[in-house]
Design a protein around this motif. Structure first.
Motif, PDB file in Angstrom:
ATOM      1  N   GLU A 333       0.821  -1.207   0.000  1.00  0.00           N
ATOM      2  CA  GLU A 333       0.000   0.000   0.000  1.00  0.00           C
ATOM      3  C   GLU A 333       0.857   1.260   0.000  1.00  0.00           C
ATOM      4  O   GLU A 333       0.514   2.255  -0.639  1.00  0.00           O
ATOM      5  CB  GLU A 333      -0.959  -0.009   1.181  1.00  0.00           C
ATOM      6  N   LYS A 334       1.965   1.222   0.725  1.00  0.00           N
ATOM      7  CA  LYS A 334       2.882   2.357   0.660  1.00  0.00           C
ATOM      8  C   LYS A 334       3.429   2.503  -0.760  1.00  0.00           C
ATOM      9  O   LYS A 334       3.559   3.609  -1.287  1.00  0.00           O
ATOM     10  CB  LYS A 334       4.039   2.187   1.648  1.00  0.00           C
ATOM     11  N   CYS A 335       3.734   1.375  -1.363  1.00  0.00           N
ATOM     12  CA  CYS A 335       4.252   1.388  -2.728  1.00  0.00           C
ATOM     13  C   CYS A 335       3.248   2.023  -3.683  1.00  0.00           C
ATOM     14  O   CYS A 335       3.602   2.870  -4.508  1.00  0.00           O
ATOM     15  CB  CYS A 335       4.571  -0.039  -3.163  1.00  0.00           C
ATOM     16  N   ARG A 336       1.993   1.637  -3.550  1.00  0.00           N
ATOM     17  CA  ARG A 336       0.965   2.207  -4.415  1.00  0.00           C
ATOM     18  C   ARG A 336       0.846   3.713  -4.198  1.00  0.00           C
ATOM     19  O   ARG A 336       0.670   4.482  -5.150  1.00  0.00           O
ATOM     20  CB  ARG A 336      -0.377   1.528  -4.163  1.00  0.00           C
ATOM     21  N   SER A 337       0.960   4.149  -2.957  1.00  0.00           N
ATOM     22  CA  SER A 337       0.876   5.578  -2.650  1.00  0.00           C
ATOM     23  C   SER A 337       2.022   6.358  -3.298  1.00  0.00           C
ATOM     24  O   SER A 337       1.813   7.432  -3.876  1.00  0.00           O
ATOM     25  CB  SER A 337       0.893   5.777  -1.129  1.00  0.00           C
ATOM     26  N   VAL A 338       3.238   5.804  -3.214  1.00  0.00           N
ATOM     27  CA  VAL A 338       4.404   6.442  -3.839  1.00  0.00           C
ATOM     28  C   VAL A 338       4.219   6.518  -5.348  1.00  0.00           C
ATOM     29  O   VAL A 338       4.489   7.538  -5.988  1.00  0.00           O
ATOM     30  CB  VAL A 338       5.692   5.673  -3.481  1.00  0.00           C
ATOM     31  N   ILE A 339       3.743   5.435  -5.936  1.00  0.00           N
ATOM     32  CA  ILE A 339       3.542   5.378  -7.383  1.00  0.00           C
ATOM     33  C   ILE A 339       2.479   6.384  -7.820  1.00  0.00           C
ATOM     34  O   ILE A 339       2.626   7.062  -8.842  1.00  0.00           O
ATOM     35  CB  ILE A 339       3.179   3.949  -7.813  1.00  0.00           C
ATOM     36  N   LYS A 340       1.402   6.484  -7.049  1.00  0.00           N
ATOM     37  CA  LYS A 340       0.363   7.462  -7.373  1.00  0.00           C
ATOM     38  C   LYS A 340       0.918   8.884  -7.357  1.00  0.00           C
ATOM     39  O   LYS A 340       0.564   9.713  -8.215  1.00  0.00           O
ATOM     40  CB  LYS A 340      -0.791   7.337  -6.383  1.00  0.00           C
ATOM     41  N   GLU A 341       1.769   9.170  -6.389  1.00  0.00           N
ATOM     42  CA  GLU A 341       2.367  10.502  -6.305  1.00  0.00           C
ATOM     43  C   GLU A 341       3.236  10.780  -7.530  1.00  0.00           C
ATOM     44  O   GLU A 341       3.194  11.875  -8.108  1.00  0.00           O
ATOM     45  CB  GLU A 341       3.206  10.615  -5.035  1.00  0.00           C
ATOM     46  N   MET A 342       4.022   9.797  -7.943  1.00  0.00           N
ATOM     47  CA  MET A 342       4.873   9.966  -9.117  1.00  0.00           C
ATOM     48  C   MET A 342       4.029  10.141 -10.384  1.00  0.00           C
ATOM     49  O   MET A 342       4.344  10.967 -11.239  1.00  0.00           O
ATOM     50  CB  MET A 342       5.823   8.769  -9.248  1.00  0.00           C
ATOM     51  N   ALA A 343       2.954   9.360 -10.495  1.00  0.00           N
ATOM     52  CA  ALA A 343       2.067   9.484 -11.664  1.00  0.00           C
ATOM     53  C   ALA A 343       1.415  10.861 -11.679  1.00  0.00           C
ATOM     54  O   ALA A 343       1.288  11.496 -12.744  1.00  0.00           O
ATOM     55  CB  ALA A 343       1.014   8.389 -11.643  1.00  0.00           C
ATOM     56  N   LYS A 344       0.989  11.340 -10.533  1.00  0.00           N
ATOM     57  CA  LYS A 344       0.344  12.649 -10.433  1.00  0.00           C
ATOM     58  C   LYS A 344       1.284  13.757 -10.884  1.00  0.00           C
ATOM     59  O   LYS A 344       0.857  14.730 -11.522  1.00  0.00           O
ATOM     60  CB  LYS A 344      -0.094  12.883  -8.990  1.00  0.00           C
ATOM     61  N   ARG A 345       2.575  13.612 -10.578  1.00  0.00           N
ATOM     62  CA  ARG A 345       3.559  14.629 -10.954  1.00  0.00           C
ATOM     63  C   ARG A 345       4.105  14.430 -12.364  1.00  0.00           C
ATOM     64  O   ARG A 345       4.995  15.152 -12.801  1.00  0.00           O
ATOM     65  CB  ARG A 345       4.700  14.654  -9.933  1.00  0.00           C
ATOM     66  N   GLY A 346       3.604  13.429 -13.079  1.00  0.00           N
ATOM     67  CA  GLY A 346       3.996  13.236 -14.471  1.00  0.00           C
ATOM     68  C   GLY A 346       5.378  12.657 -14.668  1.00  0.00           C
ATOM     69  O   GLY A 346       6.021  12.905 -15.692  1.00  0.00           O
ATOM     70  N   VAL A 347       5.854  11.864 -13.699  1.00  0.00           N
ATOM     71  CA  VAL A 347       7.176  11.250 -13.822  1.00  0.00           C
ATOM     72  C   VAL A 347       7.074  10.026 -14.731  1.00  0.00           C
ATOM     73  O   VAL A 347       6.241   9.136 -14.513  1.00  0.00           O
ATOM     74  CB  VAL A 347       7.720  10.836 -12.446  1.00  0.00           C
ATOM     75  N   TRP A 348       7.903   9.974 -15.753  1.00  0.00           N
ATOM     76  CA  TRP A 348       7.913   8.863 -16.702  1.00  0.00           C
ATOM     77  C   TRP A 348       8.838   7.753 -16.204  1.00  0.00           C
ATOM     78  O   TRP A 348       9.823   8.010 -15.505  1.00  0.00           O
ATOM     79  CB  TRP A 348       8.398   9.325 -18.069  1.00  0.00           C
ATOM     80  N   GLN A 349       8.520   6.529 -16.591  1.00  0.00           N
ATOM     81  CA  GLN A 349       9.330   5.364 -16.237  1.00  0.00           C
ATOM     82  C   GLN A 349       9.844   4.678 -17.499  1.00  0.00           C
ATOM     83  O   GLN A 349       9.094   4.498 -18.458  1.00  0.00           O
ATOM     84  CB  GLN A 349       8.495   4.367 -15.432  1.00  0.00           C
ATOM     85  N   THR A 350      11.117   4.317 -17.473  1.00  0.00           N
ATOM     86  CA  THR A 350      11.694   3.464 -18.518  1.00  0.00           C
ATOM     87  C   THR A 350      12.098   2.169 -17.832  1.00  0.00           C
ATOM     88  O   THR A 350      13.177   2.070 -17.250  1.00  0.00           O
ATOM     89  CB  THR A 350      12.912   4.130 -19.183  1.00  0.00           C
ATOM     90  N   PRO A 351      11.240   1.152 -17.854  1.00  0.00           N
ATOM     91  CA  PRO A 351      11.446  -0.010 -16.980  1.00  0.00           C
ATOM     92  C   PRO A 351      12.566  -0.956 -17.385  1.00  0.00           C
ATOM     93  O   PRO A 351      13.049  -1.720 -16.558  1.00  0.00           O
ATOM     94  CB  PRO A 351      10.092  -0.726 -17.023  1.00  0.00           C
ATOM     95  N   THR A 352      12.994  -0.929 -18.661  1.00  0.00           N
ATOM     96  CA  THR A 352      14.014  -1.868 -19.165  1.00  0.00           C
ATOM     97  C   THR A 352      13.732  -3.295 -18.686  1.00  0.00           C
ATOM     98  O   THR A 352      14.584  -3.950 -18.094  1.00  0.00           O
ATOM     99  CB  THR A 352      15.445  -1.426 -18.770  1.00  0.00           C
ATOM    100  N   VAL A 353      12.531  -3.771 -18.973  1.00  0.00           N
ATOM    101  CA  VAL A 353      12.071  -5.074 -18.487  1.00  0.00           C
ATOM    102  C   VAL A 353      13.001  -6.195 -18.935  1.00  0.00           C
ATOM    103  O   VAL A 353      13.417  -7.050 -18.142  1.00  0.00           O
ATOM    104  CB  VAL A 353      10.635  -5.348 -18.980  1.00  0.00           C
ATOM    105  N   PHE A 354      13.330  -6.197 -20.211  1.00  0.00           N
ATOM    106  CA  PHE A 354      14.136  -7.296 -20.754  1.00  0.00           C
ATOM    107  C   PHE A 354      15.520  -7.331 -20.113  1.00  0.00           C
ATOM    108  O   PHE A 354      16.040  -8.409 -19.797  1.00  0.00           O
ATOM    109  CB  PHE A 354      14.245  -7.148 -22.269  1.00  0.00           C
ATOM    110  N   ALA A 355      16.112  -6.160 -19.904  1.00  0.00           N
ATOM    111  CA  ALA A 355      17.431  -6.119 -19.267  1.00  0.00           C
ATOM    112  C   ALA A 355      17.356  -6.633 -17.838  1.00  0.00           C
ATOM    113  O   ALA A 355      18.271  -7.324 -17.365  1.00  0.00           O
ATOM    114  CB  ALA A 355      17.980  -4.697 -19.290  1.00  0.00           C
TER     115      ALA A 355
END
Length: 557
Positions: A333-355
């Motif tokens: 739940e803390k993780c979801r809260s942090v992620i929501k804050e980042m999404a709200k501020r328009g922070v982009w993610q480059t996950p590099t899943v394959f790497a």
């Protein structure tokens, strides 16, 4: 299809524009051009127009022999007839379209029967084919410790183009080297993608030898100004920046107009980074920092790292130990809260899943199977992979890496649920992540992690254009945009693997047919020192090797 007469005035204007670009860059050429023109000062209009054009042609031939011709001057007039356009923004197809490309730009898009074009245009049959925007790999290290200078670097740039990648975001290497590579691509010396280049800034001591090390706020501000003056496009913050240096770096970058992306320094929380103005985060925080941000042990971990020896090894070991502690106290739940804050501020993610899959697989059992793509790489990089500094060596290391990957998958799932903006990047060439080819692997991995094919396509096309502030130029097959395009034989909206079925690539208006792309690959293979046999290159299975041991994390979402 309706043809219209050739338009010499447009052709002449294009020539003059190319000449002007050449002359602005070389005073000696400018003087010579004036001498040539003076010999034709008596040419009148219209009866002697041909002699003036002939003079220009002679001069252009001389210039092309003396110096590299700008890539933009190599643009062709092309009509792609009766093609199906892939509208990645709407997730829809537009069948029966003709696309006209002139002077490096898309000039017309319309129903095939209604588009007029010059009779001297190059006509490409688009029947049964799919035209989409050129791909972007938003996390590459185009020149890595495994690549020696010279032909290998040229071939690497060509590998991106051969795989439909018309743009890359360079995330850090020695500054002079990356800037020189971009210059050689831009002036047409070698074929390659557009490059957006960042300077990597870390604390002292830096984790990588090519990172710029800073130890104070003043150092950080000075480095940002220097990167701006040198022509860099953004600043990449790295893991061991001090709080003082990090906030000074972000503030100074804002002053000079440079975005900040990168890792989240261990001294800074994810929420603080988002609030400070960091616009992009790589690898979902490099597995470790987001795991820490998503736990109730965040402050304890920071204290542990702060007390570690001020050496690269000491800090890395403290970070791993801190991540272990954070994993035990993961708070969804803390993780979801942090992620929501980042999404709200328009922070982009480059996950590099394959790497991230590759790094985890190498920790478990690093014995790469034969892959024909290795035939295009120099032996030095394959040796670098086999020496794999990221690989685990004990059972404890294996369990640690598996646990970190479990958290990574959980964070990725939460980010997708919260509609965090995603960019496709590969982190090539980390071990077993093949430059150019790996973007196809990345998009496939993103779909397997829960993204739809069209969302994955957006992450490599329209999303990079938006993120880079180039939405008016790139990211869609529309009139007025730059002609960076990929022609496929299959529909990528049905199956993301269709992006491998490349028929042609158009980069800055210059078309590379399948034959041209194969020639680029053949040249890279001929220059490679990997010592694959021809039969190995032709018959080896190119499928993803990064499933080794990952069944042990099944069900970890």
């Amino acid at each position: 299809m309706t043809s219209r007469p050739p338009t010499n005035s447009r052709f002449s204007t294009s020539i003059v524009q190319c000449i002007n670009r050449l002359l602005r860059s070389n005073q000696k050429q400018a003087t010579r051009f004036e001498e040539v023109l003076s010999q034709f000062s008596l040419c009148g209009e219209p009866q002697h127009r041909k002699c003036v054009m002939r003079a220009i042609e002679i001069f252009l031939a001389w210039v092309m022999a003396a110096t590299a011709f700008p890539a933009s001057c190599l643009a062709q007039s092309i009509a792609i007839e009766d093609v199906t356009i892939v509208d990645v923004q709407r997730g829809a197809l537009q069948p029966g379209r003709t696309v006209l490309i002139e002077d490096g730009r898309i000039s017309v898009v319309g129903p095939a029967a209604q588009v007029e074009f010059p009779s001297d245009v190059k006509i490409v049959d688009g029947t049964g084919r799919f035209l989409m925007p050129g791909l972007w790999d938003m996390h590459v290290h185009t020149i890595s410790p495994g690549f020696a200078p010279g032909a290998a670097i040229d071939d690497l740039a060509a590998l991106y183009l051969a795989n439909g990648i018309t743009g890359v975001r360079e995330m850090g290497y020695y500054p002079e080297t990356t800037l020189e590579l971009r210059r050689r691509i831009d002036d047409g010396t070698i074929p390659g993608p557009r490059m957006v280049i960042g300077g990597m800034v870390d604390g002292s001591p830096a984790e990588w030898p090519f990172a710029i090390s800073v130890s104070s706020a003043d150092d950080a501000r000075a480095v940002v100004r220097r990167l701006k003056e040198q022509g860099f496009d953004f600043v990449k913050a790295y893991s061991f920046l001090s709080r003082e240096a990090y906030f000074a770096l972000v503030n100074e970058a804002r002053v000079v107009g440079m975005p900040v992306v990168g890792h989240i320094p261990i001294t800074v929380s994810a929420s603080e980074a988002a609030e400070a103005g960091q616009v992009g985060i790589e690898h979902l925080g490099d597995m470790y920092t987001m795991a820490i941000a998503c736990s109730d042990a965040e402050e304890d971990v920071r204290s542990l790292v702060s007390a570690s020896p001020e050496t690269r090894e000491g800090r890395v070991e403290a970070l791993l130990a801190g991540a272990d502690l954070a994993l035990k106290r993961f708070d969804r739940e803390k993780c979801r809260s942090v992620i929501k804050e980042m999404a709200k501020r328009g922070v982009w993610q480059t996950p590099t899943v394959f790497a991230m899959q590759a790094v985890t697989a190498s920790a478990i059992e690093y014995s790469p199977p034969l892959d024909r793509r290795s035939c295009y790489l120099p032996k030095t990089i394959l040796d670098f992979w086999r020496a794999d500094p990221t690989g685990a060596r004990t059972e404890l290391d294996v369990q640690r890496r598996l646990a970190h990957f479990y958290i990574y998958r959980s964070v990725m799932k939460l980010m997708l649920e919260e509609n965090v903006r995603m960019l496709a990047g590969t982190d090539s060439p980390v071990p077993n992540v093949y430059p150019g080819f790996a973007l196809h692997d990345e998009l496939e991995a993103m779909v397997k992690f829960g993204m739809s094919p069209v969302d994955a396509l957006r992450a490599a096309t329209s999303a990079p254009a938006e993120f880079l502030g180039l939405a008016n130029e790139l990211g869609a097959v529309e009139a007025g945009k730059a002609a960076d395009l990929v022609l496929l034989s299959q529909n990528p909206l049905d199956d993301i693997n269709a992006i491998r079925a490349i028929e042609a690539v158009i980069s800055k208006g210059r078309m590379f047919s399948r034959l041209d792309l194969d020639s680029l690959l053949a040249e890279a293979r001929d220059n490679s020192t990997a010592r694959c046999t021809c039969s190995e290159c032709d018959t080896a299975d190119p499928a993803s090797p990064h499933t080794i041991g990952l069944s042990r994390t099944a069900g970890g979402n």
